[in-house]
Design a protein around this motif. Structure first.
Motif, PDB file in Angstrom:
ATOM      1  N   LEU A 125      30.699  24.473   2.968  1.00 14.35           N
ATOM      2  CA  LEU A 125      29.389  24.194   3.561  1.00 14.35           C
ATOM      3  C   LEU A 125      29.463  22.907   4.378  1.00 14.35           C
ATOM      4  N   THR A 126      29.157  23.008   5.649  1.00  8.72           N
ATOM      5  CA  THR A 126      29.182  21.840   6.524  1.00  8.72           C
ATOM      6  C   THR A 126      27.758  21.526   6.988  1.00  8.72           C
ATOM      7  N   SER A 181      27.735  16.261  -1.101  1.00 13.74           N
ATOM      8  CA  SER A 181      26.459  16.158  -1.790  1.00 13.74           C
ATOM      9  C   SER A 181      25.316  16.367  -0.809  1.00 13.74           C
ATOM     10  N   ARG A 182      24.311  17.154  -1.209  1.00 17.44           N
ATOM     11  CA  ARG A 182      23.108  17.470  -0.431  1.00 17.44           C
ATOM     12  C   ARG A 182      23.365  18.519   0.641  1.00 17.44           C
ATOM     13  N   THR A 183      24.293  19.432   0.383  1.00 15.06           N
ATOM     14  CA  THR A 183      24.494  20.553   1.311  1.00 15.06           C
ATOM     15  C   THR A 183      23.995  21.873   0.703  1.00 15.06           C
ATOM     16  N   SER A 184      23.080  21.763  -0.255  1.00 13.82           N
ATOM     17  CA  SER A 184      22.392  22.926  -0.848  1.00 13.82           C
ATOM     18  C   SER A 184      23.279  23.803  -1.719  1.00 13.82           C
ATOM     19  N   VAL A 234      25.099  24.531   7.453  1.00 12.99           N
ATOM     20  CA  VAL A 234      23.784  24.723   6.832  1.00 12.99           C
ATOM     21  C   VAL A 234      22.696  23.851   7.462  1.00 12.99           C
ATOM     22  N   THR A 235      23.026  23.170   8.559  1.00 12.89           N
ATOM     23  CA  THR A 235      22.114  22.190   9.154  1.00 12.89           C
ATOM     24  C   THR A 235      20.716  22.743   9.406  1.00 12.89           C
ATOM     25  N   LYS A 236      20.626  23.853  10.085  1.00 15.27           N
ATOM     26  CA  LYS A 236      19.323  24.406  10.451  1.00 15.27           C
ATOM     27  C   LYS A 236      19.071  25.758   9.804  1.00 15.27           C
ATOM     28  N   ARG A 237      19.725  25.995   8.680  1.00 10.50           N
ATOM     29  CA  ARG A 237      19.586  27.298   8.024  1.00 10.50           C
ATOM     30  C   ARG A 237      18.800  27.195   6.721  1.00 10.50           C
ATOM     31  N   ALA A 238      17.951  28.173   6.511  1.00 10.04           N
ATOM     32  CA  ALA A 238      17.251  28.288   5.237  1.00 10.04           C
ATOM     33  C   ALA A 238      18.235  28.794   4.182  1.00 10.04           C
ATOM     34  N   LEU A 258      24.779  35.097   4.755  1.00  9.97           N
ATOM     35  CA  LEU A 258      26.100  34.947   5.362  1.00  9.97           C
ATOM     36  C   LEU A 258      27.196  34.933   4.284  1.00  9.97           C
ATOM     37  N   ILE A 259      26.905  34.278   3.177  1.00  9.28           N
ATOM     38  CA  ILE A 259      27.871  34.232   2.071  1.00  9.28           C
ATOM     39  C   ILE A 259      28.095  35.630   1.507  1.00  9.28           C
ATOM     40  N   MET A 260      27.000  36.362   1.287  1.00 12.00           N
ATOM     41  CA  MET A 260      27.117  37.709   0.730  1.00 12.00           C
ATOM     42  C   MET A 260      27.888  38.637   1.669  1.00 12.00           C
ATOM     43  N   GLU A 261      27.668  38.484   2.966  1.00 12.62           N
ATOM     44  CA  GLU A 261      28.406  39.292   3.944  1.00 12.62           C
ATOM     45  C   GLU A 261      29.891  38.935   3.917  1.00 12.62           C
TER      46      GLU A 261
END
Length: 271
Positions: free
Chosen positions: A193-194, A149-152, A247-251, A258-261
């Motif tokens: 997602l970590t 929960s809360r990993t976007s 996802v810590t410092k990623r918009a 990254l997912i699409m790639e």
């Protein structure tokens, strides 16, 4: 009460805007109803037959299909319904000035093509299967996002849906069994997602501050609880052998890229 029917052979946005602009000139007494995808004579007949009070009705139409538009005018005249054709005179005038025939394409202004519908379908998919409401969507998804929960997960699914990608997310919690459907699909479709423990605790505490502190939420931002959840999530991702993204410092946009790639997304044109 006067009813204005905004009738179109596409989504009817233009016709409805004109109808509502008309209604705004009167404080009350007008109801606007949008009637969409009137593309043949049968649809015209069905629409006309559904009008209960012809004398208290008027039609504003943006139908560009000439034969359908003319048939609608004929049926309205027969029923005594006042009809205003918005696009017809404009198209005819432009045609004369340009000395060329128009394309007569319904919905051209909104570019209603297959790519548009792909985005809409993906958006509806993301909403329907958000937060593991139904595991039936797993086999139909282009990508499955798993994480605590809360990993976007949800905003990522919505962002991907806007690209036409059917994304489904599944929250990981030690108390909830992992759906068996995940083990029956290609692990390349699964993204884990970590997040850094301290950042997750911070996010969860902030969220708790915005809402009432219910008894069931006491452990939500507890450090020991968060570490246990992260350990559980790590085991699940290792078992699934899926790609993981921190996802810590990623918009959202960066993570989505990254997912699409990862899933080999080649893109569709934005409109």
């Amino acid at each position: 009460m006067l009813t204005i029917y905004a009738v179109s052979d596409s989504i009817g946005e233009t016709a409805e805007q004109v109808a509502r602009a008309t209604a705004c000139q009167f404080e009350e007494g007008i109801e606007v109803k949008r009637v969409t995808y009137i593309k043949n004579f049968e649809a015209v007949d069905e629409f006309i037959s559904d009008i209960e009070s012809p004398n208290d009705s008027m039609v504003i139409t943006t139908i560009v299909l000439v034969d359908v538009r003319e048939f609608l005018v004929e049926r309205c005249i027969e029923k005594g319904i006042r009809i205003i054709n918005v696009l017809g005179p404009c198209i005819s005038t432009a045609s004369r000035l340009l000395n060329k025939l128009p394309d007569y394409k319904p919905g051209a202004v909104w570019n209603m093509d297959s790519q548009y519908f792909k985005k809409i379908e993906a958006m509806e998919f993301a909403i329907q299967y958000d937060d593991s409401r139904d595991y039936a969507g797993i086999k139909h998804a282009d990508v499955i996002l798993i994480g605590l929960s809360r990993t976007s997960k949800t905003p990522l699914c919505m962002y991907l849906a806007n690209k036409g990608i059917k994304a489904l997310n599944i929250p990981l919690m030690p108390e909830i069994p992992i759906p068996e459907e995940l083990f029956a699909i290609d692990s390349k479709k699964i993204i884990g997602l970590t997040i850094d423990p301290m950042r997750l605790i911070e996010i969860r505490k902030h969220r708790m501050d915005k809402f009432s502190r219910l008894s069931s939420e006491i452990q939500y931002a507890n450090a020991e609880r968060v570490l246990n959840e992260l350990e559980f999530a790590d085991k699940v991702m290792r078992r699934l052998r899926c790609k993981t993204i921190d996802v810590t410092k990623r918009a959202i946009e960066d993570t989505a890229l990254l997912i699409m790639e990862s899933i080999g997304y080649d893109g569709i044109k934005d409109h």
